[in-house]
Design an enzyme around this catalytic site. Structure first.
Site, short mmCIF file in Angstrom:
data_model
loop_
_atom_site.label_atom_id
_atom_site.label_comp_id
_atom_site.label_asym_id
_atom_site.label_seq_id
_atom_site.Cartn_x
_atom_site.Cartn_y
_atom_site.Cartn_z
N ALA A 11 6.17 -1.57 10.32
CA ALA A 11 6.11 -0.24 9.71
C ALA A 11 6.78 -0.27 8.34
CB ALA A 11 6.80 0.77 10.62
N LYS A 61 8.27 -14.07 11.53
CA LYS A 61 8.13 -15.15 12.50
C LYS A 61 6.68 -15.33 12.91
CE LYS A 61 8.76 -12.69 16.88
NZ LYS A 61 9.51 -12.68 18.12
N ALA A 103 3.22 2.04 11.13
CA ALA A 103 3.21 3.30 10.38
C ALA A 103 3.67 3.11 8.94
CB ALA A 103 4.12 4.31 11.07
N HIS A 115 -4.51 -1.21 -11.02
CA HIS A 115 -4.60 -0.91 -12.45
C HIS A 115 -3.97 -2.02 -13.25
CE1 HIS A 115 -6.05 3.13 -11.67
NE2 HIS A 115 -5.13 3.22 -10.73
N ASN A 175 -4.89 5.78 13.72
CA ASN A 175 -4.02 6.94 13.86
C ASN A 175 -4.27 7.94 12.73
OD1 ASN A 175 -1.68 8.56 14.63
ND2 ASN A 175 -0.97 6.74 15.68
#
Length: 172
Positions: A143, A166, A125, A98, A67
């Site tokens: 997401a 799960k 997302a 870092h 996407n």
């Protein structure tokens, strides 16, 4: 020479209009930029690569859907996506980290570890995948999750940091 190719072809790929046709050919421009595209994939773009010259450390299996606004940060180690992965918008693959400690020059050193995503993985997302993580085949990352540890195959994880929610029944 490689950085020049990456600069030109990545720029072209990222500036194609968001049309169905462009989404289906963008992978060819990413391949020309130096990303190891192992076959046809749908890429909405733009794709962010850090650092310049890092394209050679990104490997994407065939049949993936990628996407918008995906970030690959791979200054020291490779990032690999298996076949048929589904990557949601604004997902970050952060292959660098870092140090907590300052070196003798007063700076924090940078290290890196590979990121390996198995086949048929779905990453929602805004998820962040950190250095050294492996995600097993068929796993799902919710997401917004921040994945700091490896994930077993066919497991749903979510949260910050990501935790197992799960097991997933992998029968079709």
């Amino acid at each position: 020479m490689q950085q020049w190719r990456e600069f030109v072809f990545l720029g072209l790929a990222n500036h194609l209009p968001r049309l169905k046709f462009s989404d289906k050919i963008r992978w060819l421009l990413l391949k020309a930029a130096g990303i190891d595209m192992q076959g046809r994939s749908t890429v909405y773009g733009p794709v962010v690569l850090r650092p310049i010259g890092g394209a050679k450390r990104v490997h994407i299996g065939k049949g993936c859907f990628i996407n918008t606004e995906i970030r690959f940060a791979c200054p020291k180690a490779p990032i690999t996506l298996g076949e048929r992965c589904r990557i949601g918008p604004r997902v970050s693959f952060e292959g660098a980290q870092h140090s907590l400690y300052l070196n003798d020059k007063g700076r924090r050193g940078t290290t890196g570890s590979p990121i390996v995503v198995g086949k048929d993985v779905w990453i929602g997302a805004g998820a962040i995948i950190t250095a050294g993580v492996s995600i097993g085949d068929g796993a799902v990352v919710a997401a917004g999750a921040v994945v700091t540890k490896s994930i077993a195959p066919f497991t749903l994880v979510g949260g910050v940091p990501a935790k197992k929610i799960k097991n997933i029944d992998h029968a079709l």
